[in-house]
Design an enzyme around this catalytic site. Structure first.
Site, mmCIF file in Angstrom:
data_model
loop_
_atom_site.group_PDB
_atom_site.id
_atom_site.type_symbol
_atom_site.label_atom_id
_atom_site.label_comp_id
_atom_site.label_asym_id
_atom_site.label_seq_id
_atom_site.Cartn_x
_atom_site.Cartn_y
_atom_site.Cartn_z
ATOM 1 N N CYS A 23 160.284 -77.177 129.789
ATOM 2 C CA CYS A 23 160.244 -76.236 128.315
ATOM 3 C C CYS A 23 161.273 -76.563 127.082
ATOM 4 O O CYS A 23 161.197 -76.175 125.859
ATOM 5 C CB CYS A 23 159.716 -74.926 128.735
ATOM 6 N N HIS B 172 166.153 -69.647 122.604
ATOM 7 C CA HIS B 172 164.503 -70.234 123.906
ATOM 8 C C HIS B 172 163.625 -68.690 123.773
ATOM 9 O O HIS B 172 162.875 -69.310 123.480
ATOM 10 C CB HIS B 172 165.292 -70.173 124.574
ATOM 11 N N GLU C 95 169.654 -66.004 128.737
ATOM 12 C CA GLU C 95 170.489 -66.480 127.146
ATOM 13 C C GLU C 95 171.067 -66.013 125.865
ATOM 14 O O GLU C 95 172.084 -66.102 125.898
ATOM 15 C CB GLU C 95 168.808 -66.759 126.374
ATOM 16 N N LYS D 134 159.244 -66.981 119.134
ATOM 17 C CA LYS D 134 157.902 -67.141 119.321
ATOM 18 C C LYS D 134 157.328 -65.986 119.833
ATOM 19 O O LYS D 134 156.505 -65.640 120.436
ATOM 20 C CB LYS D 134 158.486 -67.594 121.042
ATOM 21 N N HIS E 4 155.085 -69.639 123.468
ATOM 22 C CA HIS E 4 155.662 -70.549 124.061
ATOM 23 C C HIS E 4 154.765 -71.709 124.066
ATOM 24 O O HIS E 4 153.490 -71.903 124.721
ATOM 25 C CB HIS E 4 155.782 -70.053 125.294
ATOM 26 N N PHE F 155 161.556 -74.961 132.879
ATOM 27 C CA PHE F 155 161.764 -75.034 134.431
ATOM 28 C C PHE F 155 162.242 -76.026 135.310
ATOM 29 O O PHE F 155 162.439 -77.104 134.719
ATOM 30 C CB PHE F 155 159.945 -74.512 135.010
#
Lengths: 407, 74
Positions: free
Chosen positions: A162, A302, A313, A331, A336, A395
């Site tokens: 991602c 993110h 985060e 998002k 996403h 990931f």
């Protein structure tokens, strides 16, 4: 060592909020949500996603090109077309050998993999398209953009889950600062809202399960968040050394000031609990951009809306930027889009820097009290953004942070 | 079989608006990839598969080399 400034001279994107950058910016700034039930996902544990509004690929790209390519490449080609128009570049006039393309994707040609796999099992090998192999290559979006616009420099694909779109922009920066290219089209693409991919993420427990109210499902940094909403999108930036843009008298939208990449080296899907990688990437990006933490006025986070991801985060942002810059996750509006997300959010961060406007985090009704962040909610705020960060996490422990400055 | 070839060409994105029996594959801007795709798609309609086609084969000649295979479902 002194490095040349990198100018962002064009951008293009197709997202669930619209099929160009202007529509996307309007939708995101209005805090409009895009998640909806999807017919193709009917009967599955998670049956909603964020899809790009309908567009006619055959009309936009020509029937033959549209037929030969996966949806993820359609999106990338159209984003690149818009970016080139925005940059006022004429491919017939440029030095083709000096133009590169770098496009990231998290999963590649998901629709084609899935539909052709179904054909093989249901109708046999004779039904497999001879186009299959050329459609599913990870580098196909980059090579097709190169073919479409006549770019004869490097055409590369990045794969950092991602963070792939953000990595593409970081790689493009290197191609420019090392003098390998004069112009690079860089971004990400993803068309992954298929039954198999959606179910795979659902089985992992990564997706929101708010089937009864999909529009409110993507809730980054909210106390009631329960996972992300899968989305499709593509975004492409045109990057040049600032002196190159100045020589052709094209004003930059913003400057790409620095990049930081780091790897957790910890777990296949979970972030490092102390945010080792994201913190390192933020520090590296700040140093690379020659910015002090307090220079950063805005972070496009993110923020996928997973329980653990948002917490790690938020902690990293708070620890390294304790002065409290404005923070948004777009998002909430767009879902996403995996490997496209880093490029989409870079483009949105650039627009915030350019227009001094910070979009809200859609669906953020009750910020998680555990987070000490200056989250922008409900309405866009006008604020001069002299410097901003866009963070991306993938990931495998991939972390990429891009720093932008006003031009 | 001519009509079937034109139908399949349209399906794979080839502009057939000016196609005639005397048109060659090359004149339709076909390439090796689209020739392969057409051949594979004809597998349901013909037996055996067409051989010896080139980009300079006309659609009429291509059709003449094909033997319909009516028992195979599309």
């Amino acid at each position: 060592m002194s490095r040349p400034d990198i100018a962002v001279t064009g951008l293009g994107m197709l997202t669930p909020a619209g099929i160009d950058a202007a529509a996307t910016w309007r939708g995101v700034c209005a805090g409009e949500t895009t998640a909806a039930t999807c017919d193709q996902l009917a009967g599955l544990p998670v049956d909603f996603c964020c899809r790009v509004p309908a567009f006619d690929a055959a009309q936009a790209l020509g029937r033959r090109i549209a037929h030969r390519l996966d949806r993820s490449t359609h999106l990338a080609l159209l984003a690149a077309q818009e970016a080139l128009r925005d940059a006022a570049l004429d491919p017939l006039a440029w030095d083709a050998a000096r133009v590169g393309v770098v496009i990231g994707s998290g999963l590649g040609a998901s629709h084609t993999w899935e539909s052709q796999g179904r054909e093989l099992h249901e109708r046999g090998p004779g039904r497999i398209s001879p186009l299959l192999i050329s459609m599913i290559g990870p580098s196909t979006p980059a090579s097709e953009i190169a073919m479409a616009c006549g770019a004869h420099g490097p055409a590369l694909a990045t794969g950092t889950a991602c963070a792939s779109g953000a990595t593409a922009i970081a790689v493009a920066r290197d191609l420019l600062t090392t003098g390998q290219c004069d112009i690079v089209l860089a971004g990400g693409t993803e068309a992954c809202t298929t039954p198999l991919i959606t179910t795979g993420f659902a089985q992992l427990g990564a997706l929101s399960t708010r089937r009864d109210d999909p529009a409110t499902a993507s809730r980054p940094f909210d106390q009631t968040r329960d996972g992300f909403v899968l989305a499709e999108a593509a975004a492409v930036l045109v990057l040049e050394r600032a002196e190159h843009a100045a020589a052709r008298r094209h004003p930059p939208r913003a400057l790409l000031a620095g990049c930081g990449s780091a790897t957790d080296a910890h777990h296949p899907t979970s972030p490092h609990p102390q945010g080792r990688g994201i913190k390192q990437a933020i520090r590296t990006a700040l140093a690379d951009a020659d910015l002090n933490p307090h220079d950063v006025r805005y972070v496009n986070a993110h923020g996928t809306a997973t329980i653990q991801g948002d917490a790690v985060e938020a902690d990293a942002i708070n620890a390294l930027l304790p002065h409290g810059p404005s923070v948004t996750s777009t998002k909430g509006a767009l879902g996403h889009s995996l490997g496209a997300a880093g490029a989409v959010e870079a483009a949105l961060t650039i627009l915030s820097v350019q227009h001094s406007l910070i979009p809200p985090t859609a669906n953020l009704d009750t910020p998680d009290p555990a987070f000490d962040l200056n989250l922008v909610t409900k309405t866009a705020t006008h604020e001069r953004v002299s410097a901003a960060l866009s963070t991306s996490v993938g990931f495998g422990g991939h972390n990429v942070v891009l720093a932008f400055r006003s031009a | 079989m001519y009509d079937r070839i034109v139908e399949l060409l349209f399906e794979i994105g080839i502009d057939t608006s000016h196609a005639s029996p005397q048109t060659t594959f090359r004149e339709l801007a076909m390439d090796s990839l689209s020739m392969t795709e057409l051949t594979v798609m004809l597998a349901d309609d013909t037996s055996p598969l067409p051989t010896g086609w080139t980009l300079d084969t006309t659609l009429a000649d291509a059709a003449a080399h094909l033997t319909p295979c009516p028992t195979t479902p599309r």
